[in-house]
Scaffold this motif. Structure first.
Motif, short mmCIF file in Angstrom:
data_model
loop_
_atom_site.label_atom_id
_atom_site.label_comp_id
_atom_site.label_asym_id
_atom_site.label_seq_id
_atom_site.Cartn_x
_atom_site.Cartn_y
_atom_site.Cartn_z
N ALA A 152 -0.01 -5.73 -2.65
CA ALA A 152 -0.99 -6.68 -3.25
C ALA A 152 -1.23 -6.62 -4.66
O ALA A 152 -1.37 -7.37 -5.32
N ALA A 153 -1.36 -5.24 -5.06
CA ALA A 153 -1.85 -5.00 -6.33
C ALA A 153 -0.78 -5.55 -7.34
O ALA A 153 -0.78 -6.09 -8.34
N GLY A 154 0.73 -5.47 -6.88
CA GLY A 154 1.66 -5.93 -7.64
C GLY A 154 1.94 -7.40 -7.58
O GLY A 154 2.26 -7.99 -8.65
N LEU A 155 1.72 -8.08 -6.61
CA LEU A 155 1.78 -9.56 -6.58
C LEU A 155 0.74 -10.09 -6.91
O LEU A 155 0.76 -11.41 -7.47
N PHE A 156 -0.66 -9.58 -6.59
CA PHE A 156 -1.96 -10.54 -7.02
C PHE A 156 -2.34 -10.16 -8.44
O PHE A 156 -3.08 -11.11 -9.17
N GLY A 157 -1.82 -9.00 -8.64
CA GLY A 157 -2.45 -8.65 -10.01
C GLY A 157 -3.95 -8.30 -10.16
O GLY A 157 -4.77 -8.07 -9.30
N GLY A 158 -4.36 -8.32 -11.38
CA GLY A 158 -5.73 -7.83 -11.31
C GLY A 158 -6.96 -9.08 -11.36
O GLY A 158 -8.09 -8.67 -11.28
N SER A 159 -6.38 -10.24 -11.40
CA SER A 159 -7.23 -11.40 -11.04
C SER A 159 -6.98 -12.29 -9.93
O SER A 159 -7.94 -13.25 -9.67
N GLY A 160 -5.80 -12.18 -9.26
CA GLY A 160 -5.52 -12.94 -8.23
C GLY A 160 -6.38 -12.73 -6.89
O GLY A 160 -6.44 -11.62 -6.41
N GLY A 161 -6.97 -13.61 -6.14
CA GLY A 161 -7.85 -13.44 -5.26
C GLY A 161 -8.84 -12.63 -5.06
O GLY A 161 -9.17 -12.21 -4.22
N GLY A 162 -9.38 -12.21 -6.10
CA GLY A 162 -10.39 -11.08 -6.21
C GLY A 162 -10.18 -9.80 -6.11
O GLY A 162 -10.65 -9.02 -6.03
N PHE A 163 -8.62 -9.62 -6.08
CA PHE A 163 -8.06 -8.47 -6.27
C PHE A 163 -8.27 -7.63 -7.45
O PHE A 163 -7.87 -8.26 -8.66
N SER A 164 -8.50 -6.29 -7.43
CA SER A 164 -8.59 -5.59 -8.54
C SER A 164 -8.04 -4.15 -8.28
O SER A 164 -7.95 -3.51 -7.21
N LEU A 183 -1.67 -16.76 2.64
CA LEU A 183 -0.39 -16.54 3.26
C LEU A 183 0.46 -15.74 2.89
O LEU A 183 1.10 -14.92 3.69
N LEU A 184 0.42 -15.50 1.39
CA LEU A 184 1.23 -14.28 0.83
C LEU A 184 0.79 -12.91 1.33
O LEU A 184 1.46 -12.04 1.65
N PHE A 185 -0.71 -12.73 1.46
CA PHE A 185 -1.19 -11.73 1.90
C PHE A 185 -0.78 -11.45 3.54
O PHE A 185 -0.33 -10.10 3.91
N LEU A 186 -0.75 -12.31 4.32
CA LEU A 186 -0.17 -12.18 5.54
C LEU A 186 1.22 -11.55 5.70
O LEU A 186 1.67 -10.80 6.60
N THR A 187 1.89 -11.79 4.78
CA THR A 187 3.51 -11.33 4.53
C THR A 187 3.34 -9.95 4.24
O THR A 187 4.39 -9.14 4.30
N LEU A 188 2.14 -9.22 3.84
CA LEU A 188 2.29 -7.79 3.14
C LEU A 188 1.78 -6.83 4.34
O LEU A 188 2.01 -5.71 4.13
N VAL A 189 1.04 -7.55 5.12
CA VAL A 189 0.20 -6.71 6.29
C VAL A 189 1.34 -5.99 7.24
O VAL A 189 2.48 -6.52 7.38
N PRO A 190 1.08 -5.00 7.84
CA PRO A 190 2.02 -4.13 8.62
C PRO A 190 2.31 -5.04 10.01
O PRO A 190 1.55 -6.20 10.44
N SER A 191 3.13 -4.55 10.65
CA SER A 191 3.60 -5.29 11.93
C SER A 191 2.53 -4.70 13.18
O SER A 191 1.73 -4.16 12.89
N THR A 192 2.71 -5.31 14.37
CA THR A 192 1.89 -5.21 15.49
C THR A 192 2.30 -3.85 16.18
O THR A 192 3.55 -3.36 16.07
N ILE A 193 1.64 -3.23 17.03
CA ILE A 193 1.80 -2.25 18.01
C ILE A 193 1.76 -2.65 19.41
O ILE A 193 3.01 -2.77 19.93
#
Length: 347
Positions: free
Chosen positions: A153-165, A107-117
């Motif tokens: 995503a890097a700032g909000l998830f960090g190095g361990s959240g959700g598999g993000f690195s 849910l948090l990731f969807l709030t970070l993606v761009p708008s539609t065209i």
């Protein structure tokens, strides 16, 4: 023979049906071993092709011309990359009562993606809003999102959240940004070819996204993460997303009024500032989350269908607004939709 068309009365985007079918295919026949490696490699290549085509299609001149209406575009960017993430962070209160941690991360990731065209253009046209502004706003959001989404995503998830690195930032540059810039650089030579074959290349777009979805959900099946999701959790996720969409629709409409924008501009702000791009978000999730991408993209897929259904209703109601007759701006782009937004609203 007449070409079969999706029934106009059907409220579900036909591409969502294909996406759900792909999820079902991955559930029944997930890729294993060598096949999994082959599918993963093909998915990586498909993402690169997808963003190369995005770059080849986007008219830099049109985007620069739109800078004259900078207040509107800044407003849409703030809605997309500031207000949405703030609401996503606030939704953390729904864990663990309504959402599991993996679903919340999606849910948090969807709030970070761009708008539609396309869908921003389509619904703005139906509602008789400022279509050129919607075109530029969606383009700016896509451009900024290629860089800003992974940084957020890097700032909000960090190095361990959700598999993000941190390595995901390098992957973003190589798999998304470099192909996009290559498409922009080659646009003077291939732009006309892309425009002439946009229907065929559109199938390449959608096929690439289906492959990304199959790869993500197939890997999720092999890792058993779908045991974490129950029907009750899915229902709770839909409820949270309905609240999220409602709040953004209200903020974009009444916030635009408070900022002094006219009716046509407010329509463009509402439709460009309240939606999220499935076409951009799915490939980004595949790069950013890897094995955890299946749960990361589920909230985005559900939100995408919800925003199409709700915005279609709002656009038709705005079209009947008696306070202003249809202007030249809205009429000039009426051919974009022909009253069937589901034909062109993937992004």
């Amino acid at each position: 023979m007449k070409r079969l068309r999706w029934p106009s009365w059907m409220p579900v985007d036909p591409y969502i049906v294909l996406l759900l079918g792909t999820v079902g295919l991955a559930a029944l026949f997930p890729a294993h071993g060598t096949a999994a490696h082959a599918v993963s490699g093909a998915s990586t290549a498909a993402i690169a092709v997808l963003f190369f085509l995005y770059g080849a299609r986007l008219s830099t001149r049109e985007a620069l011309d739109g800078l004259r209406h900078w207040r509107l575009h800044v407003t849409v960017l703030v809605c997309t990359f500031v207000l949405f993430p703030v609401l996503g962070l606030a939704a953390r209160a729904a864990v663990p009562v309504l959402l599991t941690q993996p679903l919340y991360q999606g849910l948090l990731f969807l709030t970070l993606v761009p708008s539609t065209i396309q869908s921003s253009i389509a619904f703005t046209s139906i509602a008789r809003g400022n279509v050129p502004a919607a075109i530029c706003a969606g383009s700016f959001s896509s451009l900024v999102g290629i860089v800003l989404t992974p940084l957020l995503a890097a700032g909000l998830f960090g190095g361990s959240g959700g598999g993000f690195s941190a390595d995901s930032l390098v992957k973003i540059v190589l798999q998304l940004l470099v192909p996009f810039l290559a498409g922009q650089a080659l646009r003077p030579w291939i732009g006309r070819f892309v425009a002439r074959h946009k229907k065929v290349l559109g199938l390449v777009d959608r096929g690439s996204i289906l492959l990304v979805v199959y790869t993500a959900f197939s890997e999720g099946m092999t890792r058993g993460i779908w045991h974490q999701v129950s029907p009750a959790r899915l229902g709770a996720l839909l409820l949270v997303e309905a609240v999220l969409l409602s709040v953004m629709l209200l903020l974009t409409w009444y916030g635009g009024k408070a900022l002094g924008f006219g009716r046509e501009d407010r329509i463009a702000i509402q439709f460009a500032g309240s939606k999220k791009s499935l076409a951009s978000g799915l490939p980004m999730a595949g790069v950013l989350f890897g094995a955890h991408a299946s749960l990361a993209v589920l909230p985005l897929m559900l939100f995408h269908q919800m925003q199409l259904m709700v915005c279609a209703v709002i656009a038709k109601r705005r079209a009947r607004d008696p306070e202003e007759a249809p202007g030249a701006v809205g009429a000039s782009a009426a051919h974009v939709v022909q009253g069937k937004p589901q034909d062109r609203v993937l992004r």
